[in-house]
Design a protein around this motif. Structure first.
Motif, PDB file in Angstrom:
ATOM      1  N   SER A 268      -6.621  -4.964  -0.811  1.00 23.16           N
ATOM      2  CA  SER A 268      -7.445  -3.803  -0.477  1.00 23.16           C
ATOM      3  C   SER A 268      -6.922  -3.023   0.728  1.00 23.16           C
ATOM      4  CB  SER A 268      -8.879  -4.254  -0.197  1.00 23.16           C
ATOM      5  OG  SER A 268      -8.900  -5.150   0.899  1.00 23.16           O
ATOM      6  N   TYR A 269      -5.735  -3.372   1.210  1.00 23.93           N
ATOM      7  CA  TYR A 269      -5.170  -2.786   2.423  1.00 23.93           C
ATOM      8  C   TYR A 269      -4.791  -1.325   2.217  1.00 23.93           C
ATOM      9  CZ  TYR A 269      -1.892  -2.669   6.457  1.00 23.93           C
ATOM     10  OH  TYR A 269      -1.220  -2.381   7.625  1.00 23.93           O
ATOM     11  N   THR A 270      -5.374  -0.436   3.026  1.00 23.45           N
ATOM     12  CA  THR A 270      -5.060   0.997   2.961  1.00 23.45           C
ATOM     13  C   THR A 270      -4.946   1.549   4.378  1.00 23.45           C
ATOM     14  OG1 THR A 270      -7.414   1.532   2.758  1.00 23.45           O
ATOM     15  CG2 THR A 270      -6.131   1.435   0.719  1.00 23.45           C
TER      16      THR A 270
ATOM     17  N   SER B 178      -4.387   1.031  -2.140  1.00 20.78           N
ATOM     18  CA  SER B 178      -3.943  -0.345  -1.971  1.00 20.78           C
ATOM     19  C   SER B 178      -3.051  -0.766  -3.129  1.00 20.78           C
ATOM     20  CB  SER B 178      -5.149  -1.268  -1.885  1.00 20.78           C
ATOM     21  OG  SER B 178      -5.899  -1.221  -3.095  1.00 20.78           O
ATOM     22  N   TRP B 179      -2.315  -1.878  -2.933  1.00 17.81           N
ATOM     23  CA  TRP B 179      -1.396  -2.269  -4.004  1.00 17.81           C
ATOM     24  C   TRP B 179      -2.130  -2.697  -5.247  1.00 17.81           C
ATOM     25  CZ3 TRP B 179      -1.903  -7.225  -5.698  1.00 17.81           C
ATOM     26  CH2 TRP B 179      -2.222  -8.239  -4.798  1.00 17.81           C
TER      27      TRP B 179
ATOM     28  N   ARG C 231      -3.076  -8.505   1.403  1.00 19.05           N
ATOM     29  CA  ARG C 231      -4.410  -7.977   1.131  1.00 19.05           C
ATOM     30  C   ARG C 231      -4.363  -6.890   0.068  1.00 19.05           C
ATOM     31  NH1 ARG C 231      -6.575  -5.776   6.454  1.00 19.05           N
ATOM     32  NH2 ARG C 231      -4.384  -5.605   7.035  1.00 19.05           N
TER      33      ARG C 231
ATOM     34  N   SER D 226       2.063  -6.723   1.438  1.00 19.64           N
ATOM     35  CA  SER D 226       0.836  -7.142   2.103  1.00 19.64           C
ATOM     36  C   SER D 226       0.131  -8.195   1.268  1.00 19.64           C
ATOM     37  CB  SER D 226      -0.091  -5.953   2.299  1.00 19.64           C
ATOM     38  OG  SER D 226      -1.361  -6.373   2.755  1.00 19.64           O
TER      39      SER D 226
ATOM     40  N   ALA E  78       0.864  -1.170   0.000  1.00 14.99           N
ATOM     41  CA  ALA E  78       0.000   0.000   0.000  1.00 14.99           C
ATOM     42  C   ALA E  78       0.909   1.231   0.000  1.00 14.99           C
ATOM     43  CB  ALA E  78      -0.893   0.009   1.224  1.00 14.99           C
TER      44      ALA E  78
ATOM     45  N   SER F 238      -8.670  -0.111  -3.778  1.00 11.91           N
ATOM     46  CA  SER F 238      -9.176   0.637  -2.627  1.00 11.91           C
ATOM     47  C   SER F 238      -8.375   1.909  -2.430  1.00 11.91           C
ATOM     48  CB  SER F 238      -9.077  -0.212  -1.353  1.00 11.91           C
ATOM     49  OG  SER F 238      -9.898  -1.352  -1.433  1.00 11.91           O
ATOM     50  N   THR F 239      -9.091   2.968  -2.076  1.00 15.89           N
ATOM     51  CA  THR F 239      -8.452   4.228  -1.712  1.00 15.89           C
ATOM     52  C   THR F 239      -9.121   4.754  -0.447  1.00 15.89           C
ATOM     53  OG1 THR F 239      -9.957   5.474  -3.138  1.00 15.89           O
ATOM     54  CG2 THR F 239      -7.818   4.880  -4.076  1.00 15.89           C
TER      55      THR F 239
END
Length: 128
Positions: A106-108, A52-53, A104, A102, A33, A57-58
């Motif tokens: 969606s990790y932010t 996210s990577w 995930r 990560s 992220a 997601s932001t």
């Protein structure tokens, strides 16, 4: 050596726009992220935006929603922050940050302690 190098800051009038860039080197951040934080003089560093990577997601601080847009280009190992409708209270040093890898997509994360790598910052000054 891992480096994050920000660019694109400067002096701009209120209502103006800028595009901040952060170029990473030394490792790939395609599974990290990435985020922008800022620190105004005499204040603590605060979260601005994260992506996210996977880019799916932001997250944004309430103070910048609708005016700032974060994006990334994994092929160029870079993250960007497009800012419009700048206000004097946006004046700060803007820092690019990246997490460790990560699992995930969606990790932010929103907290500075969740980020491992940091740039040196670029100054943004908004005049009224």
């Amino acid at each position: 050596q891992v480096q994050l190098v920000e660019s694109g800051g400067g002096l701009v009038q209120a209502g103006g726009s800028l595009r901040l860039s952060c170029a990473a080197s030394g490792r790939t951040f395609s599974r990290s992220a990435m985020a922008w934080f800022r620190q105004a003089s005499g204040k603590e560093r605060e979260f601005v935006a994260a992506i996210s990577w996977g880019g799916v997601s932001t997250s944004y601080a309430d103070s910048v929603k609708g005016r700032f847009t974060i994006s990334r280009d994994n092929a160029k190992n870079s993250v960007f922050l497009h800012v419009i409708s700048l206000k004097p209270e946006d004046t700060a040093v803007y820092y690019c940050a990246a997490t460790s890898d990560s699992a995930r997509a969606s990790y932010t994360p929103l907290l500075p302690r969740d980020y491992t790598y940091w740039g040196q910052g670029t100054q943004v000054t908004v005049s009224s």
